[in-house]
Design a protein around this motif. Structure first.
Motif, PDB file in Angstrom:
ATOM      1  N   SER A 162       0.860  -1.180   0.000  1.00  0.00           N
ATOM      2  CA  SER A 162       0.000   0.000   0.000  1.00  0.00           C
ATOM      3  C   SER A 162       0.898   1.232   0.000  1.00  0.00           C
ATOM      4  N   PRO A 163       0.342   2.419  -0.252  1.00  0.00           N
ATOM      5  CA  PRO A 163       1.190   3.624  -0.207  1.00  0.00           C
ATOM      6  C   PRO A 163       1.951   3.762   1.107  1.00  0.00           C
ATOM      7  N   ASP A 164       1.340   3.361   2.225  1.00  0.00           N
ATOM      8  CA  ASP A 164       2.011   3.484   3.517  1.00  0.00           C
ATOM      9  C   ASP A 164       3.166   2.496   3.676  1.00  0.00           C
ATOM     10  N   THR A 165       3.011   1.312   3.101  1.00  0.00           N
ATOM     11  CA  THR A 165       4.029   0.280   3.320  1.00  0.00           C
ATOM     12  C   THR A 165       5.138   0.291   2.276  1.00  0.00           C
ATOM     13  N   ILE A 166       4.972   1.034   1.189  1.00  0.00           N
ATOM     14  CA  ILE A 166       5.973   1.012   0.122  1.00  0.00           C
ATOM     15  C   ILE A 166       7.355   1.453   0.599  1.00  0.00           C
ATOM     16  N   PRO A 167       7.501   2.551   1.355  1.00  0.00           N
ATOM     17  CA  PRO A 167       8.860   2.927   1.787  1.00  0.00           C
ATOM     18  C   PRO A 167       9.572   1.837   2.589  1.00  0.00           C
ATOM     19  N   PRO A 168       8.938   1.190   3.603  1.00  0.00           N
ATOM     20  CA  PRO A 168       9.666   0.116   4.292  1.00  0.00           C
ATOM     21  C   PRO A 168       9.856  -1.125   3.438  1.00  0.00           C
ATOM     22  N   ILE A 169       8.957  -1.382   2.493  1.00  0.00           N
ATOM     23  CA  ILE A 169       9.168  -2.507   1.584  1.00  0.00           C
ATOM     24  C   ILE A 169      10.445  -2.293   0.785  1.00  0.00           C
ATOM     25  N   GLU A 170      10.630  -1.087   0.260  1.00  0.00           N
ATOM     26  CA  GLU A 170      11.835  -0.797  -0.517  1.00  0.00           C
ATOM     27  C   GLU A 170      13.085  -0.857   0.362  1.00  0.00           C
ATOM     28  N   ALA A 171      12.994  -0.360   1.591  1.00  0.00           N
ATOM     29  CA  ALA A 171      14.144  -0.402   2.493  1.00  0.00           C
ATOM     30  C   ALA A 171      14.494  -1.833   2.866  1.00  0.00           C
ATOM     31  N   ALA A 172      13.471  -2.648   3.125  1.00  0.00           N
ATOM     32  CA  ALA A 172      13.719  -4.046   3.495  1.00  0.00           C
ATOM     33  C   ALA A 172      14.333  -4.808   2.331  1.00  0.00           C
ATOM     34  N   TYR A 173      13.851  -4.565   1.123  1.00  0.00           N
ATOM     35  CA  TYR A 173      14.414  -5.257  -0.039  1.00  0.00           C
ATOM     36  C   TYR A 173      15.860  -4.856  -0.272  1.00  0.00           C
ATOM     37  N   ALA A 174      16.175  -3.576  -0.105  1.00  0.00           N
ATOM     38  CA  ALA A 174      17.564  -3.129  -0.243  1.00  0.00           C
ATOM     39  C   ALA A 174      18.447  -3.802   0.798  1.00  0.00           C
ATOM     40  N   GLU A 175      17.928  -3.965   2.002  1.00  0.00           N
ATOM     41  CA  GLU A 175      18.686  -4.652   3.049  1.00  0.00           C
ATOM     42  C   GLU A 175      18.912  -6.111   2.677  1.00  0.00           C
ATOM     43  N   PHE A 176      17.871  -6.769   2.170  1.00  0.00           N
ATOM     44  CA  PHE A 176      18.021  -8.162   1.757  1.00  0.00           C
ATOM     45  C   PHE A 176      19.059  -8.299   0.653  1.00  0.00           C
ATOM     46  N   LEU A 177      18.984  -7.443  -0.361  1.00  0.00           N
ATOM     47  CA  LEU A 177      19.953  -7.529  -1.453  1.00  0.00           C
ATOM     48  C   LEU A 177      21.377  -7.374  -0.939  1.00  0.00           C
ATOM     49  N   ALA A 178      21.592  -6.448  -0.023  1.00  0.00           N
ATOM     50  CA  ALA A 178      22.935  -6.230   0.523  1.00  0.00           C
ATOM     51  C   ALA A 178      23.420  -7.453   1.283  1.00  0.00           C
ATOM     52  N   LEU A 179      22.542  -8.078   2.052  1.00  0.00           N
ATOM     53  CA  LEU A 179      22.924  -9.269   2.817  1.00  0.00           C
ATOM     54  C   LEU A 179      23.218 -10.449   1.907  1.00  0.00           C
ATOM     55  N   ARG A 266      18.665 -13.959  10.264  1.00  0.00           N
ATOM     56  CA  ARG A 266      18.157 -12.925  11.173  1.00  0.00           C
ATOM     57  C   ARG A 266      17.226 -11.958  10.432  1.00  0.00           C
ATOM     58  N   PHE A 267      17.558 -11.681   9.181  1.00  0.00           N
ATOM     59  CA  PHE A 267      16.677 -10.833   8.375  1.00  0.00           C
ATOM     60  C   PHE A 267      15.318 -11.502   8.196  1.00  0.00           C
ATOM     61  N   VAL A 268      15.308 -12.801   7.917  1.00  0.00           N
ATOM     62  CA  VAL A 268      14.040 -13.526   7.776  1.00  0.00           C
ATOM     63  C   VAL A 268      13.223 -13.414   9.051  1.00  0.00           C
ATOM     64  N   ALA A 269      13.898 -13.521  10.210  1.00  0.00           N
ATOM     65  CA  ALA A 269      13.193 -13.417  11.486  1.00  0.00           C
ATOM     66  C   ALA A 269      12.524 -12.060  11.637  1.00  0.00           C
ATOM     67  N   GLU A 270      13.226 -10.999  11.287  1.00  0.00           N
ATOM     68  CA  GLU A 270      12.663  -9.658  11.419  1.00  0.00           C
ATOM     69  C   GLU A 270      11.587  -9.392  10.383  1.00  0.00           C
ATOM     70  N   ASP A 271      11.851  -9.829   9.154  1.00  0.00           N
ATOM     71  CA  ASP A 271      10.997  -9.423   8.039  1.00  0.00           C
ATOM     72  C   ASP A 271       9.772 -10.303   7.870  1.00  0.00           C
ATOM     73  N   TYR A 272       9.871 -11.589   8.196  1.00  0.00           N
ATOM     74  CA  TYR A 272       8.795 -12.515   7.832  1.00  0.00           C
ATOM     75  C   TYR A 272       8.148 -13.235   9.005  1.00  0.00           C
ATOM     76  N   LEU A 273       8.863 -13.407  10.126  1.00  0.00           N
ATOM     77  CA  LEU A 273       8.288 -14.147  11.244  1.00  0.00           C
ATOM     78  C   LEU A 273       6.998 -13.527  11.773  1.00  0.00           C
ATOM     79  N   PRO A 274       6.860 -12.185  11.850  1.00  0.00           N
ATOM     80  CA  PRO A 274       5.578 -11.630  12.309  1.00  0.00           C
ATOM     81  C   PRO A 274       4.389 -12.081  11.465  1.00  0.00           C
ATOM     82  N   GLU A 275       4.593 -12.220  10.166  1.00  0.00           N
ATOM     83  CA  GLU A 275       3.515 -12.660   9.295  1.00  0.00           C
ATOM     84  C   GLU A 275       3.196 -14.132   9.530  1.00  0.00           C
TER      85      GLU A 275
END
Length: 384
Positions: A162-179, A266-275
């Motif tokens: 959604s418009p609200d979630t797009i900024p953290p989605i992009e930040a999380a994906y950039a973090e994943f790519l870097a890792l 650890r990224f998976v834990a932060e990004d996906y475990l809540p879901e």
């Protein structure tokens, strides 16, 4: 007849199965889901329009990328088995199969459907090429794209974009790519010198959406070159890892999990475990309301439907609402089954790793009834 893989070039789940077939050097034909035979003969047999579908030389149908891989693995003889031979690696591989195909859906859908100025001209040609009948005119091709585009944009909202979630989605994906980029500095694949089930889970979104559509492909090339090369490597029949010298085709020795891979966990834990936590909680409440549901059924008025409801959870400080799909719980079960099948000493090592990486709940977040695959559908098993 050789094997036939029905799907589309831009399909996330088709890309997972295709990569496996390519890596195992299994002769197959890519067939379009838009051809008349798929609609007239294949869809009635699998009870819903869904891809990918593998048709074997003797006419058997296998639907779903994970099931296609499992079908070949059960028969043995593949040169690069997707299931690692050791318990901890096997469980780590299953975590990334789950996370790749399901946890990366938000960036996959966002970067495909929210950049129309750049992606639009490509997608308007790519989708009809596989979905419209051969020889279709411009109007029919446009209609095929609009139908698919509308359906996928609605699905995107159901995944929490959604418009609200797009900024953290992009930040999380950039973090994943870097890792992932950092991890690939030391090995050509997730667990070492050859691809495993975790690689096939990750390649689903990282190829079809994020490595093939114009905008995210350029983003990946510019910011994560090793990941881009891994995407190429996952679609090549040979090792395609010349930049690593002559790496052995073995996995990390002694069930090893390097620190770069632990950071990804650890990224998976932060990004996906809540879901995952929200999915299991919603599903157990949903099951409790249906104590008489017969085994082997979906519990839905239309058995071909995949969504049983919606749940919400807090993700990176935002409240997010998403569709609940039993298929994701089916992949979660594979993580848990890998643990349950391990010997006690291997369970101890797994428990330590998951505790260190914040993923211990993956072993305890279980539904009160198992998901099974029968007749190409996700159905509920016996009540406990």
């Amino acid at each position: 007849m050789t094997y036939r893989l029905y799907g589309t070039p831009g399909s996330l789940y088709t890309g997972k199965a295709r990569s496996y077939l390519v890596k195992q050097r299994i002769p197959f034909e890519n067939r379009a889901a838009g051809e008349a035979r798929f609609r007239a003969e294949i869809v009635p047999r699998i009870q819903r329009w869904i891809i990918p579908v593998l048709e074997t030389p003797d006419g058997e149908l296998v639907q779903d990328g994970s099931e296609i891989i499992a079908w070949f693995e059960a028969r043995g003889g593949v040169p690069l088995p997707a299931s690692p031979p050791t318990p901890l690696h096997r469980l780590v591989g299953q975590i990334f199969e789950l996370f790749g195909g399901e946890g990366l859906l938000r960036p996959a859908m966002h970067y495909r459907w929210n950049f129309d100025a750049i992606n639009g001209p490509f997608l308007r040609r790519d989708f009809p090429a596989a979905l419209a009948p051969t020889g279709a005119g411009a109007a029919e091709q446009a209609a095929a794209f609009e139908m698919a585009s509308g359906r996928m944009r609605r699905a995107m909202a159901g995944f929490g974009v959604s418009p609200d979630t797009i900024p953290p989605i992009e930040a999380a994906y950039a973090e994943f790519l870097a890792l992932f980029e950092d991890h690939l500095a030391g090995s050509p694949y997730l667990l070492g010198g050859r691809p495993t089930i975790g690689d096939y889970g990750l390649v689903a979104p990282l190829y079809a959406h994020l490595g093939r559509d114009p905008y995210p492909a350029q983003l990946m090339k510019a910011t994560a070159f090793r990941v881009w090369r891994w995407v190429e490597r996952m679609n090549a029949a040979d090792q395609d890892a010349g930049e690593y010298g002559a790496p052995p085709a073995e996995l990390f020795p002694e069930d090893g999990v390097p620190e770069t891979l632990r950071r990804l966990l650890r990224f998976v834990a932060e990004d996906y475990l809540p879901e995952v936590r929200a999915f299991v909680g919603f599903t157990n409440a949903w099951l409790a309301e249906r104590p008489g549901m017969a085994p082997g059924t979906t519990g839905l008025p239309r058995p071909q439907d995949r969504v049983i409801g919606q749940t919400s959870f807090t993700w990176r400080g935002l409240r997010m609402q998403v569709n609940v799909l039993p298929y994701r719980l089916y992949l979660l079960q594979k993580v848990q089954d890998a643990f349950d099948a391990a010997q006690p000493h291997a369970r101890d090592a797994i428990t330590v790793l998951l505790a260190e990486t914040g993923l211990s709940e993956l072993l305890t977040l279980r539904t009160t009834r198992r998901i099974e695959r029968r007749g190409h559908l996700e159905v509920w098993g016996e009540a406990a």
